[in-house]
Design an enzyme around this catalytic site. Sequence first.
Site: not given
Ligand SMILES: O=C(COP(=O)(O)O)N(O)CCCCO
Ligand code: NA
Ligand SMILES: [Zn+2]
Length: 311
Positions: A88, A214
């Site tokens: 990620d 995301h």
């Molecule tokens: O897009 C996301 C998920 O974001 P979230 O779970 O904070 O809504 N991610 O890429 C996970 C890592 C980011 C820090 O949380």
């Molecule tokens: Na990703």
């Molecule tokens: Zn993210």
Amino acid sequence: MYVSTKEILNKASKEFYAVPAFNINNLEFLMKIIEGAVEKNAPVIIETSEGAIKYAGNGDIYRGARLFVKMVREFAETVNIPIALHLDHGKHMEFIAAAIRAGYSSVMIDASHEPFKENLKITKEVVKWAHASGISVEAELGQLAGIEDNVSAEKNVLIDPEEAKIFVEETGVDFLAPAIGTSHGAFKFKGEAKLDFERLKRVKELTGIPLVLHGASSVPEKYVKLAEEFEANLGGAKGVPAEEIKKCVKLGINKVNTDTDLRIAFVAGLRKHLKENPKEFDPRKYFKEGMNFVKEVVMDRLEFLGAAGKA
Ligand SMILES: O=C(COP(=O)(O)O)N(O)CCCCO
Ligand code: NA
Ligand SMILES: [Zn+2]
């Protein structure tokens, strides 16, 4: 089965459902994510950030990546659901190199902070490199930042659908994360959630590839309240309501990144258990409640995204 992320997402894209991508940093979250996905007979994507790889490898990037590959493969090869491991927000080449070498199913090259041409150039190189090893690639266009009163932040961070078409054609990227108004973490919106559905619809029409949401945690009231009952201080936490995410899935989102919800669920259970069991010092016991809340979040998300039963 340990599979390619592309396999999981192409099927989801064809059938208009979504698969959650859950972030892990340790064994405990991984165990409960897999348990929940097995019970829901669903595909699931495990993802690790660069920070998680540094954490697991105690600073040794390749060792951290290798450890996650071995842990995830060990689970995947002993259960009957498709499981992929994804890097990620790969921003630095040494993490992308380590993930490819270690055997991740897919990598994200996140050059979304670069100007369009630069993002395109970098992504194109990573796609060539990853594809040579049979590994699929995710990229991001636009920048994750909330929408204030229906206009995007001054930096015009929302994705441009016409640019997305060019970007996908020129880079050969396998899946794309369009910035449509979400942001990472527990404090996503000042007012109500505002996602640009029209824009999302256009991106899907013009690119036709699996799309990634995301910043998709919902920050469920239940766990926030429980955590606060036990001295957590999460005031103002606000996520994307499940109904809004379901609308995104109908418009072509197929991978839904979820990190914050697992963190909040776990810390609520941990705080509760520690407070109620002052004599407890066995981690297999005091982690249990938080781990079970993680599993609840996992199973609920697999259900409402439509991934349940799709293994
Ligand atoms: O897009 C996301 C998920 O974001 P979230 O779970 O904070 O809504 N991610 O890429 C996970 C890592 C980011 C820090 O949380
Ligand atoms: Na990703
Ligand atoms: Zn993210």
